[in-house]
Design a protein around this motif. Structure first.
Motif, PDB file in Angstrom:
ATOM      1  N   SER A  17       0.846  -1.193   0.000  1.00 36.29           N
ATOM      2  CA  SER A  17       0.000   0.000   0.000  1.00 36.29           C
ATOM      3  C   SER A  17       0.879   1.240   0.000  1.00 36.29           C
ATOM      4  O   SER A  17       1.913   1.287   0.666  1.00 36.29           O
ATOM      5  CB  SER A  17      -0.888   0.005   1.250  1.00 36.29           C
ATOM      6  OG  SER A  17      -1.496   1.265   1.410  1.00 36.29           O
ATOM      7  N   ASP A  18       0.448   2.270  -0.710  1.00 33.99           N
ATOM      8  CA  ASP A  18       1.162   3.543  -0.645  1.00 33.99           C
ATOM      9  C   ASP A  18       0.627   4.414   0.494  1.00 33.99           C
ATOM     10  O   ASP A  18       1.013   5.553   0.643  1.00 33.99           O
ATOM     11  CB  ASP A  18       1.081   4.295  -1.973  1.00 33.99           C
ATOM     12  CG  ASP A  18      -0.313   4.813  -2.285  1.00 33.99           C
ATOM     13  OD1 ASP A  18      -1.258   4.533  -1.514  1.00 33.99           O
ATOM     14  OD2 ASP A  18      -0.463   5.507  -3.305  1.00 33.99           O
ATOM     15  N   ILE A  23      -2.593   0.436  -4.299  1.00 37.55           N
ATOM     16  CA  ILE A  23      -1.664  -0.684  -4.195  1.00 37.55           C
ATOM     17  C   ILE A  23      -0.602  -0.484  -5.277  1.00 37.55           C
ATOM     18  O   ILE A  23      -0.924  -0.267  -6.444  1.00 37.55           O
ATOM     19  CB  ILE A  23      -2.387  -2.034  -4.408  1.00 37.55           C
ATOM     20  CG1 ILE A  23      -3.496  -2.213  -3.369  1.00 37.55           C
ATOM     21  CG2 ILE A  23      -1.397  -3.191  -4.371  1.00 37.55           C
ATOM     22  CD1 ILE A  23      -3.015  -2.292  -1.934  1.00 37.55           C
ATOM     23  N   VAL A  24       0.658  -0.523  -4.868  1.00 38.91           N
ATOM     24  CA  VAL A  24       1.771  -0.328  -5.798  1.00 38.91           C
ATOM     25  C   VAL A  24       2.651  -1.575  -5.777  1.00 38.91           C
ATOM     26  O   VAL A  24       2.577  -2.392  -4.866  1.00 38.91           O
ATOM     27  CB  VAL A  24       2.597   0.927  -5.439  1.00 38.91           C
ATOM     28  CG1 VAL A  24       1.753   2.180  -5.599  1.00 38.91           C
ATOM     29  CG2 VAL A  24       3.143   0.839  -4.023  1.00 38.91           C
TER      30      VAL A  24
END
Length: 94
Positions: A17-18, A23-24
């Motif tokens: 999560s960033d 979501i990255v």
């Protein structure tokens, strides 16, 4: 999972999560590969060193080299590129 191209044993992907709701994906993660290697060695899925591919889906061609020694320590290696460099001052013992 198993890597299809044969130049690496596994393809690894890391999602996080960033903290802003998205979501990255991290392109290449040494700490994730170290943790995964502990499980792979302990469960008997692998017994010797191997190469993990990571980042292809992000346009990177990362390769992480994993080995372990007689004491069970996991070693993570590969080529790196410095992205940020600096020094913290005033932290720690005087």
């Amino acid at each position: 999972g198993p890597h299809a191209d044969g130049d690496a044993a596994f393809e690894v992907r890391a999602f996080l999560s960033d903290h802003l709701g998205a979501i990255v994906e991290d392109p290449v993660t040494g700490s994730l590969n170290a943790s995964l290697a502990q499980w792979l060695f302990a469960s008997g899925v692998v017994s010797g060193g191997y190469i993990a591919a990571q980042g292809r889906c992000r346009g990177r061609n990362g390769r992480v080299h994993i080995t372990h020694d007689e004491s069970g320590r996991i070693w993570v290696g590969g080529n790196t590129r410095t992205q940020v460099e600096g020094r913290l001052q005033g932290i720690g013992p005087a």
